[in-house]
Structures are given as C-alpha cells and as structure tokens.
Scaffold this motif. Structure first.
Motif, PDB file in Angstrom:
ATOM      1  N   VAL A   1      12.768  -6.821  10.632  1.00  0.00           N
ATOM      2  CA  VAL A   1      13.475  -7.816   9.809  1.00  0.00           C
ATOM      3  C   VAL A   1      14.860  -8.104  10.390  1.00  0.00           C
ATOM      4  CG1 VAL A   1      14.467  -8.289   7.525  1.00  0.00           C
ATOM      5  CG2 VAL A   1      12.164  -7.304   7.713  1.00  0.00           C
ATOM      6  N   SER A   2      15.544  -7.057  10.880  1.00  0.00           N
ATOM      7  CA  SER A   2      16.877  -7.245  11.471  1.00  0.00           C
ATOM      8  C   SER A   2      16.817  -8.158  12.690  1.00  0.00           C
ATOM      9  CB  SER A   2      17.474  -5.883  11.872  1.00  0.00           C
ATOM     10  OG  SER A   2      17.605  -5.040  10.758  1.00  0.00           O
TER      11      SER A   2
ATOM     12  N   ALA B   1      11.196 -13.624   8.303  1.00  0.00           N
ATOM     13  CA  ALA B   1      11.505 -12.301   7.737  1.00  0.00           C
ATOM     14  C   ALA B   1      10.634 -12.016   6.514  1.00  0.00           C
ATOM     15  CB  ALA B   1      12.985 -12.218   7.367  1.00  0.00           C
ATOM     16  N   ILE B   2      10.329 -13.068   5.718  1.00  0.00           N
ATOM     17  CA  ILE B   2       9.468 -12.877   4.541  1.00  0.00           C
ATOM     18  C   ILE B   2       8.072 -12.457   4.987  1.00  0.00           C
ATOM     19  CG2 ILE B   2       8.413 -13.993   2.527  1.00  0.00           C
ATOM     20  CD1 ILE B   2      10.837 -15.829   2.373  1.00  0.00           C
ATOM     21  N   SER B   3       7.549 -13.084   6.044  1.00  0.00           N
ATOM     22  CA  SER B   3       6.231 -12.711   6.566  1.00  0.00           C
ATOM     23  C   SER B   3       6.212 -11.249   7.000  1.00  0.00           C
ATOM     24  CB  SER B   3       5.842 -13.599   7.749  1.00  0.00           C
ATOM     25  OG  SER B   3       5.564 -14.917   7.328  1.00  0.00           O
ATOM     26  N   PHE B   4       7.292 -10.801   7.640  1.00  0.00           N
ATOM     27  CA  PHE B   4       7.359  -9.396   8.061  1.00  0.00           C
ATOM     28  C   PHE B   4       7.354  -8.459   6.858  1.00  0.00           C
ATOM     29  CE2 PHE B   4       8.723 -10.766  12.348  1.00  0.00           C
ATOM     30  CZ  PHE B   4       7.992  -9.867  13.104  1.00  0.00           C
TER      31      PHE B   4
ATOM     32  N   ALA C   1      10.328   0.862  11.028  1.00  0.00           N
ATOM     33  CA  ALA C   1       9.822  -0.323  11.731  1.00  0.00           C
ATOM     34  C   ALA C   1      10.144  -1.602  10.962  1.00  0.00           C
ATOM     35  CB  ALA C   1       8.312  -0.196  11.946  1.00  0.00           C
ATOM     36  N   VAL C   2       9.972  -1.580   9.637  1.00  0.00           N
ATOM     37  CA  VAL C   2      10.247  -2.772   8.812  1.00  0.00           C
ATOM     38  C   VAL C   2      11.713  -3.185   8.955  1.00  0.00           C
ATOM     39  CG1 VAL C   2      10.339  -3.700   6.478  1.00  0.00           C
ATOM     40  CG2 VAL C   2       8.464  -2.217   7.128  1.00  0.00           C
TER      41      VAL C   2
END
Length: 478
Positions: free
Chosen positions: A278-279, A62-65, A273-274
């Motif tokens: 992440v979800s 999720a951090i990479s996203f 989109a983010v």
C-alpha cells in the motif's frame, strides 16, 4: 472396499508426526517472517502497482491491494490454525489428507504443485531479464541464444535462469536454517530498498495526482477501468502477490515450537506485506499521473527518475534484482517439501520421499529444481501464468472448508492448537467464498489450464497413487 471409501481413506496424523519427526526443527519466527515477506513481496511490488493502476484502478490501486489482502487474510487464518494443529511437511496436501481423505489431499497438493513449478520458473526468468537490463548499459550483453527460452526471439536456453535456480537449490541442500539466514539478510535488503523509495518518493508527491481517487467507470481493451468494477479487476490481478504464505506452511515440520511460530509467521508476514504494498502504491500514484505507468516494466524507476533521483533508481532496481532470490528460496523450500510429502506417502515414487543422512529432503529438492530448470530454460510458458493463481485458489478453498472437519477432531486424535481461527463457524465460510470470488474473476484460459492440470493429476492418482500409496498398502496388509 467401495470406491468412495477408497478415495476418502484418511491418514492417521500420528503417522505424519513420526515420519516428519526426522526433519530438523531449526526455523524460528524471524525465519518464517523472512520466508513469507520474501515470497509475497517479490518482484511484483516494484511493477504491479503501476501496471494495475494504469489498466484498471487509477489512484484507487491501494484499495485493490487492501481488498486482496482481506481475502488472503481470511484464508491465512485458516492456514495458521491448520499449521499449528498439524505442523507437517506439505501443508494443504497433508492437512486435507488427514481431514478429508487421500484423494482430496492429492487434488489440493497437485493444485499447489502447479504454483511452485511455474512461479519458480517465472521468477527465474524475471530475474534473468532484469539482470540483463541492468548489465546492458555497462556493455555486458549475452547472445540471444543464451538469453531467451527455446524458440522465443532466437533463444536456445535462458542460461541466467538456469544458473540462479540451481544456485538456490545448492544453498537449500545445505540446510533450511542456512537458507533461512540468507533469506533474512536479503529480505532486510529488499525492505530497505522499498523504504528508500517510499521516503525519497514522498518528497515529490503532488496531491493533484490523486484526484479523482476512483476514476469514472468505463470499458477498455484491457477490461473495466475505474469505479468498483475496475477495483475488482485489480483485485484479481493483485491476489497473486499474496499467495506466498503457503510457502511458510509447507515448512512447518521444520519449525521450532510450531504452535506459536506458525501463526505468527503466516499472519505477521501478510501484515508486513500489506503495509509495504500500500505504501509503494500510494507513493507511485502521488509522484506521477497513473497513466504514465502504462506499459512500463519498471514504474518505481520511472517515478524516481521523473523526480530527479536517477541514482536512487539504480540502487533500488539493483536491490530489486538481488531481492528476487528471496522468492526463489521461499518457493524452492516449499515446493521441495511438498514433493517430499508425496513420496513419503507413496503418491509418487518412494525415492523422492527419502531423507538424506542429515535429515534433509534433498531428493525432492533436486526433482523440483530439474523440472523447473527445464520449464524456465526451454519452454515459452507465459500463457501458463494464470495456472498459478487458479491452482492456489483451489487449495485455499479446501483449507478453508477443512477447518470444520479439523475442529471436530482437535483435542482427540489431532493436537488442540493454542491458535484458533476467530469467529468460527462464520470465518471459514467467508474464506471459502472469498477464494471462490477471486477464482471466478480469473479469465477463461486460467480455468481451462487449471482443468487440464487437474486431469493430469487424476491420471497420476488413479494410474499410480491410488494403488501405491501407504494407505493402500495398509489395507492390503489387513
């Protein structure tokens, strides 16, 4: 005239306003949100989080996203101001032509063209593979000769890929607004599938799967795993997912009230989109240990079946296949508008820059479609995938730096837009450096193929475009 003055001759923005004024302005904010979300949130949302987690990041995917989204967001602000000030077909190509000159505009546009040709072919092939996998349990199976690209696994032509790319072209040829309505419907369906997975998956989350959230760093056969090194490697893989907002900007000449429509469409679609990426990533990591997703082509289906929801898995995967049409529509619209703008300016034969009697650039659309079908149907092109991100990042760097040249002309010969990139002059530099940061993280092959594509573009420009462009003819007439 000197060589430098020749390659930096700039197009008058009023010329583009007049030429693109014949395009039908029919697209609203909701249409651009659908185009953006449909292109950004493509098939990768159902596959990429599990793949990146298993290869590089563990639960910290999720951090990479989020980091990849910040990089894309910096560039998206530059795109939003450019599109509001200069709502021309061709996005980065046309803008850079106006602010830096013909040659640099061609380089930026040529870099983007690689994205559209290859990404369209990839999505077509991906849709074909996923559809065949869905039909196989029902006993419906195509022969190998009609299932794979020429020369791969007994293939002659990937017939499903050919058909779906052609169907999308037929839809768009009947008008961008009609295509946008279909896009909106399909995006709503896709978002429903994503939310269904998130809601159902949340009931099966085990908190122990998140520990440790950032695994300890070590090197693997795939490169770095764990630590901030693994997160950075994940960013380079994930960034490809966020580049779809360029497809919004390419259609800005068909926007109703582009001053408001373009910034809202570009930034709004990226934000949506983010949240979705992440979800999905967080739920996937909670349902199963990240190592279970190694070498899985469908981690969302794997997670749902492990949680005892096989029926939901079938529904989500079926919608995911149908939802791939959204990326095909978005990229076909954008790619055809880019090729139209090349023909409009004489950089490619003028024939592709002509509009039909309804004001549609359908010659450019069919040029894009035929070339893409040839690539998707007959060529094994997996090794070219990294060219997509390399080419797009080059265009992103040009657009970020272009804000400095744009600001000096806003309110003079270029419209002073109601939307401005915040924190000027720092933010454009950050956008450039962020795109460069991701570009440096690409592997050697990506840079090599980008170099080969760039050389081909130079040959076309110096062999044809420089002498046949409308700017060249203006000079000759003086």
């Amino acid at each position: 005239m000197s060589f430098w003055k020749t390659i930096t001759r700039k197009e008058d923005p009023r010329v583009y306003e007049n030429k693109d004024g014949h395009l039908v302005r029919s697209l609203k904010v909701r249409d651009f949100l659908a185009l953006g979300v449909g292109t950004i949130v493509s098939a990768s949302i159902f596959t990429l989080p599990g793949e990146v987690a298993a290869m590089h990041t563990g639960p910290a995917v999720a951090i990479s996203f989020v980091v990849a989204a910040i990089v894309a967001g910096l560039v998206a602000f530059a795109y939003a101001e450019m599109a509001a000030a200069m709502p021309f077909a061709g996005s980065a190509y046309s803008w850079i032509n106006v602010v830096f000159g013909e040659f640099f505009g061609w380089v930026a546009g040529w870099a983007l063209l690689a994205e559209y040709f290859i990404a369209l072919a990839f999505v077509g092939a991906g849709l074909s593979a996923n559809l065949r996998a869905l039909l196989a349990p029902a006993g419906i199976k195509l022969p190998a000769s009609l299932s794979n690209a020429f020369g791969t696994e007994g293939g002659v032509v990937d017939i499903i890929s050919v058909v779906v790319i052609a169907l999308v072209a037929i839809l768009i040829a009947n008008g961008a607004s009609k295509a946008a309505r279909v896009e909106t419907l399909l995006v709503c369906l896709k978002v429903f599938a994503i939310l269904l997975f998130v809601v159902v998956g949340m009931t099966a989350i085990k908190s122990s799967n998140y520990v440790p959230f950032i695994p300890k760093y070590h090197e693997t056969a795939n490169g770095p795993f764990g630590g901030w090194q693994g997160i950075y490697a994940g960013v380079s893989m994930i960034f490809l997912s966020y580049i779809g907002f360029d497809s919004i900007a390419a259609n800005s000449a068909e926007a109703i009230n582009p001053q408001k429509t373009m910034p809202r469409g570009i930034l709004g679609s990226l934000l949506i989109a983010v949240v979705l990426f992440v979800s999905v990533a967080m739920v996937l990591m909670g349902v199963l240990p990240y190592s279970k997703y190694a070498n899985s082509a469908e981690p969302v289906g794997l997670a749902l079946r492990a949680a005892g929801h096989g029926g939901v898995a079938v529904v989500v995967q079926t919608i995911a296949v149908v939802g791939m049409f959204t990326a095909l529509i978005g990229m076909s619209l954008a790619g055809s508008r880019l090729i139209y703008s090349f023909g409009r300016d004489g950089m490619l034969p003028k024939w592709v820059g002509k509009l039909d009697k309804s004001g549609r650039p359908n010659r450019a659309l069919w040029t894009l479609t035929i070339v893409t079908i040839v690539i998707a149907a007959f060529f094994p092109f997996a090794f070219l995938s990294q060219l997509v991100s390399a080419g797009t990042l080059i265009a992103f760097m040009f657009v970020s730096l272009g804000i400095y040249a744009l600001r000096r002309r806003e309110g003079k010969d270029i419209t002073d837009p109601s939307f401005k990139m915040p924190f000027y002059p720092v933010m454009p530099a950050l956008g450039f450096l962020a795109a460069l940061f991701v570009f440096m993280g690409l592997d050697y092959q990506a840079k090599l193929y980008a170099g080969i594509w760039f050389v081909l573009g130079l040959l076309i420009y110096f062999g044809y475009g420089m002498r046949h462009s409308f700017l060249a003819k203006k000079q000759q007439d003086k």
